[in-house]
Design a protein around this motif. Sequence first.
Motif, PDB file in Angstrom:
ATOM      1  N   VAL A  28      14.472  -4.661  -7.948  1.00 40.85           N
ATOM      2  CA  VAL A  28      13.664  -3.695  -7.303  1.00 40.85           C
ATOM      3  C   VAL A  28      12.986  -2.891  -8.323  1.00 40.85           C
ATOM      4  CG1 VAL A  28      14.087  -1.594  -5.831  1.00 40.85           C
ATOM      5  CG2 VAL A  28      15.501  -3.718  -5.378  1.00 40.85           C
ATOM      6  N   ASN A  29      13.600  -2.502  -9.550  1.00 41.72           N
ATOM      7  CA  ASN A  29      12.873  -1.838 -10.507  1.00 41.72           C
ATOM      8  C   ASN A  29      11.430  -2.552 -10.853  1.00 41.72           C
ATOM      9  OD1 ASN A  29      13.984   0.797 -11.460  1.00 41.72           O
ATOM     10  ND2 ASN A  29      15.776  -0.578 -11.611  1.00 41.72           N
ATOM     11  N   GLN A  30      11.424  -3.700 -10.883  1.00 39.66           N
ATOM     12  CA  GLN A  30      10.501  -4.579 -11.352  1.00 39.66           C
ATOM     13  C   GLN A  30       9.413  -4.486 -10.266  1.00 39.66           C
ATOM     14  OE1 GLN A  30      12.356  -8.571 -11.938  1.00 39.66           O
ATOM     15  NE2 GLN A  30      12.440  -8.290 -14.180  1.00 39.66           N
ATOM     16  N   LEU A  31       9.929  -4.452  -8.842  1.00 36.46           N
ATOM     17  CA  LEU A  31       8.994  -4.435  -7.793  1.00 36.46           C
ATOM     18  C   LEU A  31       8.069  -2.980  -7.816  1.00 36.46           C
ATOM     19  CD1 LEU A  31       8.014  -5.305  -4.882  1.00 36.46           C
ATOM     20  CD2 LEU A  31       9.825  -4.041  -4.039  1.00 36.46           C
ATOM     21  N   ALA A  73       0.986  -1.344  -0.210  1.00 38.83           N
ATOM     22  CA  ALA A  73       0.009   0.039  -0.224  1.00 38.83           C
ATOM     23  C   ALA A  73       0.949   1.313  -0.100  1.00 38.83           C
ATOM     24  CB  ALA A  73      -0.993  -0.018   1.180  1.00 38.83           C
ATOM     25  N   ALA A  74       0.478   1.896  -0.913  1.00 40.61           N
ATOM     26  CA  ALA A  74       1.113   3.430  -1.046  1.00 40.61           C
ATOM     27  C   ALA A  74       0.645   4.428  -1.679  1.00 40.61           C
ATOM     28  CB  ALA A  74       2.891   3.121  -1.525  1.00 40.61           C
ATOM     29  N   GLY A  75       0.681   5.869  -1.453  1.00 37.19           N
ATOM     30  CA  GLY A  75       0.087   6.890  -1.983  1.00 37.19           C
ATOM     31  C   GLY A  75       1.026   6.978  -3.058  1.00 37.19           C
ATOM     32  N   SER A  76       0.711   6.493  -4.248  1.00 37.91           N
ATOM     33  CA  SER A  76       1.390   6.537  -5.636  1.00 37.91           C
ATOM     34  C   SER A  76       1.729   7.872  -5.939  1.00 37.91           C
ATOM     35  CB  SER A  76       0.737   5.906  -6.719  1.00 37.91           C
ATOM     36  OG  SER A  76       0.328   4.547  -6.525  1.00 37.91           O
ATOM     37  N   GLU A  77       1.311   9.112  -5.839  1.00 38.87           N
ATOM     38  CA  GLU A  77       1.693  10.429  -6.226  1.00 38.87           C
ATOM     39  C   GLU A  77       2.635  10.889  -5.194  1.00 38.87           C
ATOM     40  OE1 GLU A  77      -1.621  10.603  -3.658  1.00 38.87           O
ATOM     41  OE2 GLU A  77      -1.671   9.473  -5.717  1.00 38.87           O
ATOM     42  N   GLN A 109       7.552  -1.308 -10.547  1.00 38.34           N
ATOM     43  CA  GLN A 109       6.741  -1.518 -11.661  1.00 38.34           C
ATOM     44  C   GLN A 109       5.415  -2.255 -11.195  1.00 38.34           C
ATOM     45  OE1 GLN A 109       9.175  -3.517 -14.787  1.00 38.34           O
ATOM     46  NE2 GLN A 109       8.967  -1.512 -15.959  1.00 38.34           N
ATOM     47  N   SER A 110       5.568  -3.199 -10.507  1.00 41.50           N
ATOM     48  CA  SER A 110       4.480  -4.307 -10.004  1.00 41.50           C
ATOM     49  C   SER A 110       3.491  -3.208  -9.082  1.00 41.50           C
ATOM     50  CB  SER A 110       4.993  -5.309  -9.312  1.00 41.50           C
ATOM     51  OG  SER A 110       3.893  -6.185  -8.905  1.00 41.50           O
ATOM     52  N   ILE A 111       4.209  -2.582  -8.306  1.00 41.15           N
ATOM     53  CA  ILE A 111       3.296  -1.733  -7.214  1.00 41.15           C
ATOM     54  C   ILE A 111       2.546  -0.849  -7.973  1.00 41.15           C
ATOM     55  CG2 ILE A 111       3.360  -0.259  -5.367  1.00 41.15           C
ATOM     56  CD1 ILE A 111       5.653  -1.766  -4.464  1.00 41.15           C
ATOM     57  N   LEU A 112       3.122  -0.189  -8.954  1.00 38.93           N
ATOM     58  CA  LEU A 112       2.451   1.008  -9.678  1.00 38.93           C
ATOM     59  C   LEU A 112       1.078   0.376 -10.720  1.00 38.93           C
ATOM     60  CD1 LEU A 112       5.438   3.347 -10.457  1.00 38.93           C
ATOM     61  CD2 LEU A 112       3.478   3.818  -8.803  1.00 38.93           C
ATOM     62  N   LEU A 113       1.772  -0.845 -11.119  1.00 40.57           N
ATOM     63  CA  LEU A 113       0.660  -1.448 -12.301  1.00 40.57           C
ATOM     64  C   LEU A 113      -0.436  -1.995 -11.585  1.00 40.57           C
ATOM     65  CD1 LEU A 113       0.358  -2.242 -15.039  1.00 40.57           C
ATOM     66  CD2 LEU A 113       1.510  -4.363 -14.655  1.00 40.57           C
ATOM     67  N   GLN A 114      -0.170  -2.451 -10.468  1.00 34.83           N
ATOM     68  CA  GLN A 114      -1.412  -2.929  -9.391  1.00 34.83           C
ATOM     69  C   GLN A 114      -2.190  -1.641  -9.056  1.00 34.83           C
ATOM     70  OE1 GLN A 114      -2.484  -5.899  -8.927  1.00 34.83           O
ATOM     71  NE2 GLN A 114      -0.919  -6.755 -10.268  1.00 34.83           N
ATOM     72  N   SER A 115      -1.563  -0.531  -8.787  1.00 40.75           N
ATOM     73  CA  SER A 115      -2.358   0.707  -8.546  1.00 40.75           C
ATOM     74  C   SER A 115      -3.226   1.057  -9.669  1.00 40.75           C
ATOM     75  CB  SER A 115      -1.504   1.848  -8.059  1.00 40.75           C
ATOM     76  OG  SER A 115      -0.998   1.405  -6.851  1.00 40.75           O
ATOM     77  N   LEU A 116      -2.393   1.165 -10.814  1.00 36.63           N
ATOM     78  CA  LEU A 116      -3.324   1.598 -12.060  1.00 36.63           C
ATOM     79  C   LEU A 116      -4.566   0.719 -12.225  1.00 36.63           C
ATOM     80  CD1 LEU A 116      -3.138   3.411 -14.459  1.00 36.63           C
ATOM     81  CD2 LEU A 116      -1.652   1.881 -15.658  1.00 36.63           C
ATOM     82  N   ILE A 117      -3.939  -0.644 -12.334  1.00 34.45           N
ATOM     83  CA  ILE A 117      -5.343  -1.702 -12.548  1.00 34.45           C
ATOM     84  C   ILE A 117      -6.497  -1.444 -11.578  1.00 34.45           C
ATOM     85  CG2 ILE A 117      -5.996  -4.172 -12.709  1.00 34.45           C
ATOM     86  CD1 ILE A 117      -3.037  -4.690 -13.610  1.00 34.45           C
ATOM     87  N   GLY A 118      -6.079  -1.433 -10.411  1.00 39.02           N
ATOM     88  CA  GLY A 118      -7.316  -1.405  -9.166  1.00 39.02           C
ATOM     89  C   GLY A 118      -7.925  -0.146  -9.531  1.00 39.02           C
ATOM     90  N   PHE A 119      -7.290   1.197  -9.719  1.00 36.36           N
ATOM     91  CA  PHE A 119      -7.733   2.564  -9.800  1.00 36.36           C
ATOM     92  C   PHE A 119      -8.777   2.487 -10.957  1.00 36.36           C
ATOM     93  CE2 PHE A 119      -4.435   4.077  -6.657  1.00 36.36           C
ATOM     94  CZ  PHE A 119      -4.958   3.724  -5.757  1.00 36.36           C
ATOM     95  N   SER A 120      -8.206   2.142 -12.220  1.00 36.02           N
ATOM     96  CA  SER A 120      -8.950   2.049 -13.353  1.00 36.02           C
ATOM     97  C   SER A 120     -10.057   1.379 -13.337  1.00 36.02           C
ATOM     98  CB  SER A 120      -7.933   1.485 -14.289  1.00 36.02           C
ATOM     99  OG  SER A 120      -8.609   1.437 -15.690  1.00 36.02           O
ATOM    100  N   THR A 121      -9.965   0.098 -12.849  1.00 37.98           N
ATOM    101  CA  THR A 121     -11.257  -0.725 -12.705  1.00 37.98           C
ATOM    102  C   THR A 121     -12.166  -0.001 -11.830  1.00 37.98           C
ATOM    103  OG1 THR A 121      -9.854  -2.910 -12.626  1.00 37.98           O
ATOM    104  CG2 THR A 121     -12.080  -3.027 -11.914  1.00 37.98           C
ATOM    105  N   ARG A 122     -11.686   0.496 -10.604  1.00 31.37           N
ATOM    106  CA  ARG A 122     -12.564   1.319  -9.834  1.00 31.37           C
ATOM    107  C   ARG A 122     -13.649   2.275 -10.507  1.00 31.37           C
ATOM    108  NH1 ARG A 122     -14.804   3.001  -5.323  1.00 31.37           N
ATOM    109  NH2 ARG A 122     -14.236   4.903  -4.415  1.00 31.37           N
ATOM    110  N   LEU A 123     -12.527   3.054 -11.371  1.00 28.38           N
ATOM    111  CA  LEU A 123     -13.268   4.403 -12.214  1.00 28.38           C
ATOM    112  C   LEU A 123     -14.168   3.804 -12.863  1.00 28.38           C
ATOM    113  CD1 LEU A 123     -13.233   7.374 -12.868  1.00 28.38           C
ATOM    114  CD2 LEU A 123     -11.335   6.781 -14.153  1.00 28.38           C
TER     115      LEU A 123
END
Length: 186
Positions: A118-121, A76-80, A123-137
């Motif tokens: 670590v770069n892949q991690l 969990a992280a506040g991406s921005e 990417q994974s965190i940001l991608l999960q956020s993007l997918i989750g927020f896009s689905t929610r929207l």
Amino acid sequence: MDLISYFKDTLGWPDDLIETIDVASSKKVFSKKQVILPTDNYARNVFFVERGMVRMFYNKSGKDITHYFFNEGAFAAGSESTFYHRKSIYGIEAVEDATITVIPFPLIEELAKQSILVNQLIQSILLQSLIGFSTRLHGLQFETAQERYQNLINQHPDILRRAPLGDIASYLGISQQTLSVIRAQR
């Protein structure tokens, strides 16, 4: 699952990288409804949920609105704020008693300069956020309240068992009274 097991067993990271993160991280226990990260902040940590459930929320007109839920094995992280150094409107709160590992993001940034893992991690965190927020929207824009509730049942039944109805209602974008009516119709 604890963070070390996640890195070792799930991601297959080498011991030296895991140890570097482990030494700099701290494990904290939060009580139900305890704020882990307040709103309107500059977050500099990533939170790994080892036990329990947390929610990301924001405040609108004096009322907390649930933006997203995270349970065991999730970051969990506040991406921005965390990734882009901007003030975040989002906070994080324990939905139930929770054990969280706090990882300083400056360490992750430094390790990312040397490690593709670590770069892949990141990417994974940001991608999960993007997918989750896009689905929610998408759900909030194109689905009825009943459809959003049915999708929650189908995709995340654990939220219905673990989170308070007020948090679930705000996540679905409906009042608690509307949620009660929908539940009674089932």
